[in-house]
Design an enzyme around this catalytic site. Structure first.
Site, PDB file in Angstrom:
ATOM      1  N   GLU A 107       0.814  -1.222   0.000  1.00  0.00           N
ATOM      2  CA  GLU A 107       0.000   0.000   0.000  1.00  0.00           C
ATOM      3  C   GLU A 107       0.845   1.268   0.000  1.00  0.00           C
ATOM      4  O   GLU A 107       0.477   2.256  -0.637  1.00  0.00           O
ATOM      5  CB  GLU A 107      -0.956  -0.004   1.198  1.00  0.00           C
ATOM      6  CG  GLU A 107      -2.138  -0.962   1.063  1.00  0.00           C
ATOM      7  CD  GLU A 107      -1.778  -2.436   1.259  1.00  0.00           C
ATOM      8  OE1 GLU A 107      -0.707  -2.715   1.838  1.00  0.00           O
ATOM      9  OE2 GLU A 107      -2.552  -3.298   0.817  1.00  0.00           O
ATOM     10  N   HIS A 145     -10.642  -5.634   7.736  1.00  0.00           N
ATOM     11  CA  HIS A 145     -11.277  -5.394   6.438  1.00  0.00           C
ATOM     12  C   HIS A 145     -12.511  -4.494   6.572  1.00  0.00           C
ATOM     13  O   HIS A 145     -13.075  -4.097   5.568  1.00  0.00           O
ATOM     14  CB  HIS A 145     -11.721  -6.712   5.794  1.00  0.00           C
ATOM     15  CG  HIS A 145     -10.604  -7.528   5.213  1.00  0.00           C
ATOM     16  ND1 HIS A 145      -9.582  -8.017   5.976  1.00  0.00           N
ATOM     17  CD2 HIS A 145     -10.360  -7.941   3.942  1.00  0.00           C
ATOM     18  CE1 HIS A 145      -8.756  -8.714   5.207  1.00  0.00           C
ATOM     19  NE2 HIS A 145      -9.192  -8.668   3.966  1.00  0.00           N
TER      20      HIS A 145
END
Lengths: 326, 378
Positions: free
Chosen positions: A60, A129
């Protein structure tokens, strides 16, 4: 107008942006041939080519750096963080770099980046998540945080975010991706940033929410109507910076407020909204502000999440408390 | 073990693998510490004219003088944060000489001299150090854009951003690269690897430098990693990765030039470790190197610093002299004096401008604050 799902509206916005502006590029983990793990970018690589829509390695921070670097070559990057729980890996790019660069360069360089990412619980994902981490990014000066609550706004707000020269964290509610459908205008249109919308008009009490909290608030308002309570629902749409004027309008109209968020009580945007109301509109209040939020624990993914998450009944109960206060 | 195939035996010989790492990264060397060329063919391949050599030594002297003056100014409180550069003149100035205006420089906080020679006026560097954002407008005195970013404070971020620039240059079919600098400490950051890995995966136009100057503040190179050469880390991302004598201006220039040519030919990025030493404290903010290293070690590195060999080589060649050097140093000092004056005259910053430059379109509360501060003249 055609009825479309929240995710279809998001895909349509990206399709139109790619078509309109050759400088728009989309990248992230699995966004290419696979079309993203939720199919948000389904078919876009086939239509616009690998030069415009492409996969990244699984990192990321690298994705964030890629976006920042690409702006120097006049690209308008849309970067996807596969789940917003992974944002911690890219916090330096978001908070330490892209949010600060316009200031750093004394306004001489822009950061037209959209960070798209799904958030929110209720779909039985693994840990990290589903968390509502918007409060964390909303505290960063130099970046917008946009959280649409319906398909039409998702499309219009995403197009506005892509057009914006400021960086935008655009948070998409995972649970609403396919469960929420609504009328979506055809073609290219923008919905203004930094502007809240009245999702339902009412007279007795104002429920102020955003993102995935809005459908919960609307369900509560339906139930309240059956009990003779007319609730107005204000959808913030952009959670940072806040549309203080619209908050003031609904507060002064009803004099009673319940702030609803999916995030934990200590997190989210609710406290900012309550702060603005307390500072500016307190004399319009007929009752203390009510708050509905998730408990201050770590997000319990899996089995227990539906017990832990806020529900319309919680909102109804809090609204009744606030309405009955005298 | 006699029943293993030769291949399997080789695979399971961990010790041999460590030894292979040790011997895989010999050091590129062209000009030795005595000012003698150890590889005439390499010198030819560097293809440096006398004028180039004069330019390089001048840049190195400019850097050394900036270092001396900035350190003094910082002690007087007239320069903000400064990270000394003495000893790294070859690593910084001979490497950057291989790049041109179209290339994008992504510096770390010790890389102010590279930005200055790219056209960033010294008065802006002074303002940057003081936290005055006017210093961060990256244009030359004539208003031409300088393809560089301000020195990166979050070590490693410049590597991932360089990967993005490099990919953009490749997509736009530009004959240019992004070149980024960090230090030995920087190679321990995740972003260091992510930047090289992304640029490698896209075969993007990037050249990455790690100036191995021995110390990350006080932590020695030996404690950063078990890798015997930082260059080995470039291999993990699939990059051609080399070690260069970071005090040898000609070797550093040659490496940078070849890396740039490779990266612009579509073959992908290159990683260069330059072996050098930070002869001075980490920064002007009170670091005392004698808390963590011996004076004798520092003294020994001073004997190997890059200006000594470059002077010897160029004097021998008849293209440099003490007179030329002292005249040039006078010129640089006059320039620095003038630049300090410019920096001192710049208007005080306004709080309203800080808010205006935070978002292009401010929010409602920000707009209120802009009006309030403007009404107070702030």
């Amino acid at each position: 107008m055609a009825v479309k799902s929240y995710i279809d509206a998001i895909r349509e916005a990206m399709d139109l942006a790619l078509e309109k502006d050759n400088d728009v590029v989309i990248f992230g983990e699995d966004v290419g041939e696979n079309g993203g793990v939720f199919r948000a970018t389904d078919g876009l690589q086939a239509k616009y080519g690998e030069d415009r829509v492409f996969n990244t390695p699984l990192a990321e921070s690298g994705i964030g750096g890629l976006a920042i670097g690409l702006t120097t070559q006049n690209y308008r990057p849309i970067m996807e963080i596969q789940f917003f729980g992974f944002v911690f890996e890219v916090m330096d790019s978001i908070a330490g770099q892209m949010a600060r660069n316009r200031f750093r360069f004394n306004g001489t360089r822009q950061m037209p980046i959209v960070v798209r990412s799904p958030y929110g619980g209720g779909t039985k994902t693994p840990e990290m998540h589903a968390d509502n981490l918007e409060g964390m990014v909303a505290q960063i000066p130099g970046i917008r945080v946009v959280m649409p609550a319906n398909p039409a706004d998702a499309k219009g707000l995403l197009l506005s975010s892509i057009e914006s020269n400021d960086p935008v964290v655009f948070l998409e509610n995972l649970h609403l991706y396919r469960s929420l459908k609504g009328e979506v205008p055809e073609g290219y249109y923008t919905t203004p940033l930094d502007t809240a919308a009245v999702a339902r008009e009412g007279e007795d009490v104002s429920i102020i929410s955003y993102g995935g909290g809005v459908p919960v608030a609307l369900k509560a308002a339906d139930a309240l109507a059956k009990n003779g309570v007319s609730a107005e629902v204000l959808d913030l749409r952009t959670v940072s910076p806040l549309d203080i004027k619209s908050i003031g309008d609904t507060v002064t109209k009803t004099g009673r407020v319940v702030v609803v968020q999916e995030a934990q009580r200590m997190a989210g945007i609710g406290a900012n909204v309550m702060g603005e109301i307390s500072e500016r509109f307190i004399l319009s209040l007929k009752a203390p502000i009510g708050r509905v939020a998730a408990p201050d624990s770590v997000y319990p993914f899996g089995q227990a999440e539906n017990d832990w998450m806020i529900k319309p009944d919680d909102v109804v109960a809090k609204v009744m408390e606030v309405v009955n206060y005298d | 073990m006699s029943d293993l195939t030769a291949t399997n035996q080789q695979i399971l010989d961990f010790q041999a693998q460590l030894e292979a790492q040790d011997t895989s990264f010999p050091m590129l060397s062209v000009l030795n510490n005595d000012g003698q060329i150890v590889d005439e063919e390499a010198l030819k391949r560097a293809d440096l004219s006398d004028e180039d050599l004069v330019n390089i030594i001048k840049r190195m002297l400019l850097s050394r003088q900036l270092d001396i003056r900035s350190t003094k100014l910082a002690k007087q409180g007239r320069f903000g944060f400064f990270a000394p550069t003495a000893g790294q003149e070859a690593s910084q100035m001979a490497s950057s000489y291989a790049f041109n205006d179209d290339d994008w420089l992504m510096p770390g906080y010790r890389d102010i001299p590279e930005i200055v020679v790219k056209g960033w006026p010294i008065w802006k560097a002074i303002l940057w150090s003081r936290g005055h954002v006017l210093g961060n407008e990256f244009t030359t005195e004539e208003g031409k854009p300088v393809n560089a970013w301000m020195p990166q404070i979050i070590i490693g971020a410049q590597y991932v951003e360089a990967a993005g620039i490099a990919l953009g240059l490749k997509k736009r079919n530009k004959d240019a690269v992004a070149y980024a600098y960090t230090g030995d400490g920087g190679t321990s950051q995740g972003d260091f690897y992510e930047g090289m890995n992304f640029a490698g995966a896209y075969k993007a136009n990037a050249v990455f430098f790690a100036q191995n100057n021995g110390y990350a503040i006080s932590t020695p190179r030996s404690l950063q990693t078990a890798a015997t050469h930082l260059a080995a880390k470039g291999w993990a991302a699939g990059l051609p990765s080399i070690v260069v004598d970071g005090n040898d201006p000609i070797a550093v220039y040659l490496a940078a030039k070849e890396a740039r040519a490779w990266a612009t030919s579509g073959k992908g990025p290159v990683f260069i470790e330059t072996l050098t030493d930070r002869l001075e404290p980490h920064s002007t903010a009170g670091d005392d190197p004698l808390r963590y290293r011996k004076q004798a070690d520092i003294d020994a590195w001073w004997q190997k610093e890059p200006l000594i060999r470059m002077r010897k080589f160029m004097t021998e060649k008849g293209i440099w002299s003490e007179e030329q050097e002292s005249a040039y140093i006078d010129e640089v000092n006059a320039l620095i004096d003038e630049q300090i004056k410019i920096a001192d005259k710049v208007d005080k910053q306004k709080i309203s401008n800080f808010i205006k430059h935070t978002l292009e379109v401010p929010g409602q509360a920000m707009t209120e604050q802009i009006s309030k501060f403007e009404s107070e003249g702030k």
